[in-house]
Enzyme design. Structure first.
Site, PDB file in Angstrom:
ATOM      1  N   SER A  17       0.800  -1.228   0.000  1.00  0.00           N
ATOM      2  CA  SER A  17       0.000   0.000   0.000  1.00  0.00           C
ATOM      3  C   SER A  17       0.837   1.284   0.000  1.00  0.00           C
ATOM      4  O   SER A  17       0.511   2.215  -0.751  1.00  0.00           O
ATOM      5  CB  SER A  17      -0.977  -0.003   1.173  1.00  0.00           C
ATOM      6  OG  SER A  17      -1.911  -1.031   0.984  1.00  0.00           O
ATOM      7  N   LYS A  69      -9.950  -5.572  10.189  1.00  0.00           N
ATOM      8  CA  LYS A  69     -11.062  -4.996   9.420  1.00  0.00           C
ATOM      9  C   LYS A  69     -12.367  -4.928  10.228  1.00  0.00           C
ATOM     10  O   LYS A  69     -13.172  -4.025  10.025  1.00  0.00           O
ATOM     11  CB  LYS A  69     -11.289  -5.799   8.133  1.00  0.00           C
ATOM     12  CG  LYS A  69     -10.181  -5.606   7.099  1.00  0.00           C
ATOM     13  CD  LYS A  69     -10.474  -6.363   5.814  1.00  0.00           C
ATOM     14  CE  LYS A  69      -9.413  -6.057   4.760  1.00  0.00           C
ATOM     15  NZ  LYS A  69      -9.702  -6.689   3.465  1.00  0.00           N
ATOM     16  N   ALA A 131     -17.074 -17.434   1.527  1.00  0.00           N
ATOM     17  CA  ALA A 131     -18.113 -16.618   2.171  1.00  0.00           C
ATOM     18  C   ALA A 131     -17.503 -15.783   3.288  1.00  0.00           C
ATOM     19  O   ALA A 131     -18.140 -15.520   4.300  1.00  0.00           O
ATOM     20  CB  ALA A 131     -19.221 -17.517   2.719  1.00  0.00           C
ATOM     21  N   ARG A 155     -17.637 -24.026   1.819  1.00  0.00           N
ATOM     22  CA  ARG A 155     -17.584 -25.271   2.601  1.00  0.00           C
ATOM     23  C   ARG A 155     -18.668 -25.247   3.662  1.00  0.00           C
ATOM     24  O   ARG A 155     -19.445 -26.188   3.789  1.00  0.00           O
ATOM     25  CB  ARG A 155     -16.228 -25.355   3.325  1.00  0.00           C
ATOM     26  CG  ARG A 155     -15.077 -25.760   2.510  1.00  0.00           C
ATOM     27  CD  ARG A 155     -13.860 -25.958   3.372  1.00  0.00           C
ATOM     28  NE  ARG A 155     -13.586 -24.842   4.291  1.00  0.00           N
ATOM     29  CZ  ARG A 155     -12.442 -24.597   4.855  1.00  0.00           C
ATOM     30  NH1 ARG A 155     -11.418 -25.391   4.610  1.00  0.00           N
ATOM     31  NH2 ARG A 155     -12.263 -23.594   5.681  1.00  0.00           N
TER      32      ARG A 155
HETATM   33  P1  NDP Z   1     -11.761 -14.839   5.249  1.00  0.00           P
HETATM   34  O1  NDP Z   1     -10.848 -15.443   6.246  1.00  0.00           O
HETATM   35  O2  NDP Z   1     -12.750 -13.828   5.681  1.00  0.00           O
HETATM   36  O3  NDP Z   1     -12.604 -16.026   4.542  1.00  0.00           O
HETATM   37  C1  NDP Z   1     -11.971 -17.169   4.099  1.00  0.00           C
HETATM   38  C2  NDP Z   1     -12.911 -18.022   3.251  1.00  0.00           C
HETATM   39  O4  NDP Z   1     -12.105 -19.033   2.629  1.00  0.00           O
HETATM   40  C3  NDP Z   1     -14.001 -18.723   4.044  1.00  0.00           C
HETATM   41  O5  NDP Z   1     -15.195 -18.690   3.296  1.00  0.00           O
HETATM   42  C4  NDP Z   1     -13.487 -20.173   4.151  1.00  0.00           C
HETATM   43  O6  NDP Z   1     -14.497 -21.139   4.113  1.00  0.00           O
HETATM   44  C5  NDP Z   1     -12.709 -20.298   2.858  1.00  0.00           C
HETATM   45  N1  NDP Z   1     -11.626 -21.301   2.889  1.00  0.00           N
HETATM   46  C6  NDP Z   1     -10.459 -21.246   3.567  1.00  0.00           C
HETATM   47  N2  NDP Z   1      -9.701 -22.336   3.302  1.00  0.00           N
HETATM   48  C7  NDP Z   1     -10.415 -23.087   2.433  1.00  0.00           C
HETATM   49  C8  NDP Z   1     -10.165 -24.321   1.771  1.00  0.00           C
HETATM   50  N3  NDP Z   1      -9.027 -25.004   1.963  1.00  0.00           N
HETATM   51  N4  NDP Z   1     -11.117 -24.803   0.928  1.00  0.00           N
HETATM   52  C9  NDP Z   1     -12.274 -24.120   0.726  1.00  0.00           C
HETATM   53  N5  NDP Z   1     -12.560 -22.948   1.326  1.00  0.00           N
HETATM   54  C10 NDP Z   1     -11.636 -22.428   2.162  1.00  0.00           C
HETATM   55  O7  NDP Z   1     -10.815 -14.274   4.078  1.00  0.00           O
HETATM   56  P2  NDP Z   1     -11.067 -13.003   3.148  1.00  0.00           P
HETATM   57  O8  NDP Z   1     -12.432 -13.091   2.579  1.00  0.00           O
HETATM   58  O9  NDP Z   1     -10.674 -11.775   3.867  1.00  0.00           O
HETATM   59  O10 NDP Z   1      -9.953 -13.227   2.002  1.00  0.00           O
HETATM   60  C11 NDP Z   1     -10.117 -14.255   1.041  1.00  0.00           C
HETATM   61  C12 NDP Z   1      -8.964 -14.183   0.033  1.00  0.00           C
HETATM   62  O11 NDP Z   1      -9.013 -12.962  -0.673  1.00  0.00           O
HETATM   63  C13 NDP Z   1      -7.558 -14.249   0.652  1.00  0.00           C
HETATM   64  O12 NDP Z   1      -6.755 -15.026  -0.214  1.00  0.00           O
HETATM   65  C14 NDP Z   1      -7.110 -12.804   0.644  1.00  0.00           C
HETATM   66  O13 NDP Z   1      -5.699 -12.688   0.584  1.00  0.00           O
HETATM   67  C15 NDP Z   1      -7.740 -12.341  -0.657  1.00  0.00           C
HETATM   68  N6  NDP Z   1      -7.969 -10.885  -0.725  1.00  0.00           N
HETATM   69  C16 NDP Z   1      -7.402 -10.208  -1.777  1.00  0.00           C
HETATM   70  C17 NDP Z   1      -7.585  -8.849  -1.898  1.00  0.00           C
HETATM   71  C18 NDP Z   1      -6.969  -8.124  -3.053  1.00  0.00           C
HETATM   72  O14 NDP Z   1      -6.946  -6.887  -3.029  1.00  0.00           O
HETATM   73  N7  NDP Z   1      -6.504  -8.815  -4.079  1.00  0.00           N
HETATM   74  C19 NDP Z   1      -8.380  -8.079  -0.914  1.00  0.00           C
HETATM   75  C20 NDP Z   1      -8.983  -8.904   0.119  1.00  0.00           C
HETATM   76  C21 NDP Z   1      -8.761 -10.262   0.205  1.00  0.00           C
HETATM   77  P3  NDP Z   1     -15.392 -21.534   5.440  1.00  0.00           P
HETATM   78  O15 NDP Z   1     -16.318 -20.394   5.658  1.00  0.00           O
HETATM   79  O16 NDP Z   1     -16.120 -22.773   5.005  1.00  0.00           O
HETATM   80  O17 NDP Z   1     -14.398 -21.740   6.540  1.00  0.00           O
END
Ligand code: NDP
Length: 277
Positions: A17, A69, A131, A155
Site C-alpha cells: 500500500s 477490518k 463466504a 464449505r
Molecule cells: P476470510 O478469512 O474472511 O474467509 C476465508 C474463506 O475461505 C471462508 O469462506 C473459508 O471457508 C474459505 N476457505 C479457507 N480455506 C479453504 C479451503 N481449503 N477450501 C475451501 N474454502 C476455504 O478471508 P477473506 O475473505 O478476507 O480473504 C479471502 C482471500 O481474498 C484471501 O486469499 C485474501 O488474501 C484475498 N484478498 C485479496 C484482496 C486483493 O486486493 N486482491 C483483498 C482482500 C482479500 P469456510 O467459511 O467454510 O471456513
C-alpha cells in the site's frame, strides 16, 4: 506538514500500500505521506488507541488490513452500505472528529474484472467461491453489474446461506455447497475468494464449472499459478488472472475518496504484476 495517511495491519511487512499510494500521489501531485503501521494485537482496546493516536497526530485516513477490518468497522461513527454488509472496513476517513468507514474491496474487484480484464458481467453466469470478508464486500457490486446468475459456494453452507439471505432481494443469487456445483454446468466467470491459496490449498471445486471461453480469477496475488488457477487451466480456461488488479483498484477508490482525484491504475498494476507462469 503533508497530509498523513497509513495502512494498519499485523503483520504488515508484506504490504504494497505505501508503494501504491506513493505512486498515486506522485502522479496526481498530492502533498501527502503514507506509512505502514503494525497494529497491536493485544490488549483488546490497543488497536482503537493506535488509530486514535494517529488521528490526534493529524491523520486524515487509513487503510485497514487483516486482522483489523472488523475492529475498525466497530469503532466507526458512520459506515457505508458495502461496509455494513461486509461487517468490515478496509478504508477509514477522519473528518471533523468523526471516523467514517468504507469497504472498497468489492468495487475494486469489479473494476478489475470489468475495466482491466474487459469482461462485461451483465448477462453472464458468475460463480464465487468462499463466504468470508472479501465475498461479503463483493456481493452488492457484483449484483449491480447485473449477471444472469450469481452462485456463491462455500464449505460451510450455513454461513453462505445466511450471507446470501441478506441480499437475495437484490438479484438472481443462489447459495450452495461445493457438491451442488457438479450439476450446475459451466460459468463465464469463476472467482476464488477463499483463502485456500494462501496455504497452497485448493477449494473442492469441480473442474466442470470452468468454461474454455470464460475467466478464472484468483483473489490472492503474487503467488503465480495457484492450485485453483492450475485447475482452471487444465480444464481448458485460457483467461486466468490474480488479484493484483483488485489490490490496486481498491487502493485507487480509497485515494479518490480521500483526495477527490482518481489516479491512473494501469502503470501501477503493471509494476506490481508477477507473471503467472
Ligand atoms: P476470510 O478469512 O474472511 O474467509 C476465508 C474463506 O475461505 C471462508 O469462506 C473459508 O471457508 C474459505 N476457505 C479457507 N480455506 C479453504 C479451503 N481449503 N477450501 C475451501 N474454502 C476455504 O478471508 P477473506 O475473505 O478476507 O480473504 C479471502 C482471500 O481474498 C484471501 O486469499 C485474501 O488474501 C484475498 N484478498 C485479496 C484482496 C486483493 O486486493 N486482491 C483483498 C482482500 C482479500 P469456510 O467459511 O467454510 O471456513
Amino acid at each position: 506538514m503533508s497530509d498523513q495517511y497509513a495502512v494498519i495491519g499485523n503483520p504488515i511487512g508484506h504490504t504494497k500500500s505505501p508503494l501504491i499510494h506513493g505512486l498515486f500521489a506522485q502522479e496526481t501531485q498530492q502533498d501527502m505521506a503514507y506509512t505502514a503501521i503494525e497494529g497491536p494485537l493485544e490488549p483488546q482496546d490497543a488497536f482503537a488507541a493506535t488509530v486514535r493516536a494517529f488521528i490526534a497526530a493529524g491523520g486524515k485516513g487509513m487503510n485497514v488490513t487483516a486482522p483489523f477490518k472488523l475492529k475498525a468497522f466497530a469503532m466507526a461513527d458512520e459506515r457505508s452500505e458495502p461496509a455494513e454488509l461486509a461487517g468490515a472496513t478496509n478504508a477509514l476517513s477522519f473528518k471533523d472528529g468523526r471516523i467514517i468507514a468504507e469497504n472498497f474491496d468489492g468495487i475494486g474487484l469489479l473494476r478489475d474484472i470489468k475495466v482491466n480484464l474487459k469482461l462485461p458481467m451483465g448477462g453472464t453466469r458468475v460463480l464465487v467461491l468462499g463466504a468470508g470478508g472479501a465475498v461479503r464486500g463483493a456481493l452488492l457490486p457484483f449484483l449491480a453489474a447485473q449477471p444472469a446468475e450469481l452462485v456463491v459456494a462455500n464449505r460451510d453452507t450455513a454461513k453462505v446461506k445466511a450471507l446470501v439471505a441478506q441480499v437475495v432481494a437484490r438479484g438472481p443469487l443462489l447459495a450452495c455447497g461445493y457438491r451442488d456445483l457438479e450439476t450446475m454446468g459451466q460459468f463465464d466467470l469463476v472467482v476464488n475468494a477463499t483463502s485456500a491459496s494462501l496455504t497452497g490449498e485448493l477449494p473442492p471445486v469441480p473442474p466442470s464449472v470452468f468454461s474454455p471461453t470464460g475467466v478464472a480469477y484468483e483473489l490472492a496475488y503474487g503467488k503465480r499459478l495457484t492450485p485453483f488457477l492450475r485447475l482452471a487451466r487444465n480444464a481448458g480456461t485460457q483467461h486466468v488472472a490474480d488479484g493484483v488488479g483488485m489490490l490496486v483498484e481498491q487502493a485507487a477508490e480509497a485515494f479518490a475518496w480521500w483526495r477527490g482525484v482518481r489516479p491512473e491504475t494501469r502503470a501501477v498494476i503493471d509494476r506490481l504484476t508477477v507473471p503467472l507462469d
